[in-house]
Design a protein around this motif. Sequence first.
Motif, short mmCIF file in Angstrom:
data_model
loop_
_atom_site.label_atom_id
_atom_site.label_comp_id
_atom_site.label_asym_id
_atom_site.label_seq_id
_atom_site.Cartn_x
_atom_site.Cartn_y
_atom_site.Cartn_z
N GLN A 84 0.82 -1.20 0.00
CA GLN A 84 0.00 0.00 0.00
C GLN A 84 0.87 1.26 0.00
OE1 GLN A 84 -0.76 2.38 2.75
NE2 GLN A 84 -2.05 3.47 1.29
N LYS A 85 1.94 1.28 0.81
CA LYS A 85 2.81 2.46 0.90
C LYS A 85 3.51 2.72 -0.43
CE LYS A 85 2.38 3.74 5.25
NZ LYS A 85 1.89 5.11 5.62
N GLN B 172 2.32 1.91 -3.22
CA GLN B 172 1.25 2.07 -4.20
C GLN B 172 1.30 1.01 -5.31
OE1 GLN B 172 1.55 6.19 -5.47
NE2 GLN B 172 0.39 6.89 -3.70
N PRO C 200 -3.73 -0.68 -4.44
CA PRO C 200 -4.38 0.45 -3.78
C PRO C 200 -5.06 0.09 -2.46
CG PRO C 200 -5.75 -0.37 -5.56
CD PRO C 200 -4.48 -1.15 -5.62
N GLY C 201 -4.94 1.01 -1.47
CA GLY C 201 -5.72 0.96 -0.24
C GLY C 201 -5.84 -0.40 0.42
N SER C 202 -7.08 -0.73 0.80
CA SER C 202 -7.34 -1.98 1.51
C SER C 202 -7.16 -3.20 0.61
CB SER C 202 -8.76 -1.98 2.09
OG SER C 202 -9.72 -1.85 1.07
N THR C 203 -7.11 -3.00 -0.71
CA THR C 203 -6.85 -4.12 -1.62
C THR C 203 -5.52 -4.78 -1.30
OG1 THR C 203 -8.14 -3.09 -3.40
CG2 THR C 203 -6.53 -4.75 -4.05
N ALA C 204 -4.52 -3.96 -0.93
CA ALA C 204 -3.20 -4.48 -0.58
C ALA C 204 -3.27 -5.38 0.65
CB ALA C 204 -2.23 -3.33 -0.34
N ALA D 261 -12.78 -3.53 -1.41
CA ALA D 261 -11.52 -3.72 -2.12
C ALA D 261 -11.79 -4.22 -3.54
CB ALA D 261 -10.63 -4.71 -1.36
N SER E 148 -9.47 -3.38 7.46
CA SER E 148 -9.89 -2.80 6.19
C SER E 148 -10.49 -1.41 6.40
CB SER E 148 -10.91 -3.71 5.50
OG SER E 148 -11.36 -3.15 4.29
N MET F 142 -7.73 1.02 7.36
CA MET F 142 -6.93 1.35 6.19
C MET F 142 -7.68 2.32 5.28
SD MET F 142 -4.11 1.03 4.59
CE MET F 142 -3.35 -0.34 5.48
N VAL G 157 -6.24 5.96 4.23
CA VAL G 157 -6.04 6.36 2.83
C VAL G 157 -6.83 7.61 2.51
CG1 VAL G 157 -6.46 5.66 0.43
CG2 VAL G 157 -5.50 4.01 2.05
#
Length: 359
Positions: A113-114, A116, A119-123, A144, A344, A347, A351
């Motif tokens: 996520q950091k 990129q 994206p976001g909670s998908t990671a 996600a 989630s 996060m 984000v």
Amino acid sequence: MNKVMSFLNQHTLVGWAILSLLTMSIVGGLVLLKLPAAFLIGAIIGGLIFAIMGSPLRIPNRVFVVAQSLLGCMIARVFSVSVLENIAAHWILVFISVLSVLGCSFLVGLFLQKRQILPGSTAIWGSWPGAASVMSIMAEAYGADIRLVALMQYLRVVMVAVLASVVALSVGSSSSTASLISFPPVMWHQLIGTLLMAGICTWVALRTKIPAGPMLLTMGIGAVLNNLGWIQIELPPVLLLITYALIGWTIGLKFTKSVFMYALAVLPKLIAVIALLLGMCGCIALALVEFAGVSPLTAYLATSPGGADSIAIIAASVPVDVAFVMSVQLMRFISVLLMGPIVSRIMAVHVRKQTDLKS
């Protein structure tokens, strides 16, 4: 190609028939490679190919809900009294093993996520260890991207399965994929009871709007009733194949060319990150061997961040402590189900704050 898609658009049944044949040919190749998740992965790939070619085929949401419920029944069967007793008997060791792997998985998700990469909670959902199909469904329920989550989940399943097979061969054993293509006698009264229970749970879940409720509620209620002996969950292999196909097609057919190209672009990075995660879990396994006296192969399979279903197949065909392996895997799976939604949401808020600061 446009003419072919135009023809399939006008003849939906022909399109589904061709997709089914394509999927089965892919599954056949994956089965020959002895991949435990062959049926799900094959359906995802088949659906993905059709999607990027511009096919309008989609699995109706009500059908997907039924598939979720049947998947919940399948998982409920695994929660046997013997496994639960083993968790209670070795709870400290199980707790340490679960917490260690979850910590490593969270750090990997945070890194993705950091940087990129995802994206976001998908990671985070893509990094959580558990049954890959369940993580994908849960991920979508909490906002996600189910496509990218499934990409990382099943990529990790493949890498874990291959590495586990190599490790098993190194100790003189060979793992094999349990074949679902069989036609055992069906206990019809048990099947009717299973479907009735699943139907009621699904109806309640939809009425109460529980995220991923058809799967989670069926899994929880089914496990309790099954262990109490009030019902005996019966799922013929053919029904499971249909369930896997429906879930796989749902994921695969949601891909677009842009998402597919993005997935290709980040694929090398995902492979590298998953390899790092496997290495971290391998270190945890070595610690179990060194300080807890667990056999190397048992420790490796217990801490492997693959799906509990695929690990169960491998563990059943090699000389390991299957009860301990499944205790750790299932306890970790339960932990992810409880922690996943909370992490989630955190996060998502994080984000959103970062986006507001940048704007």
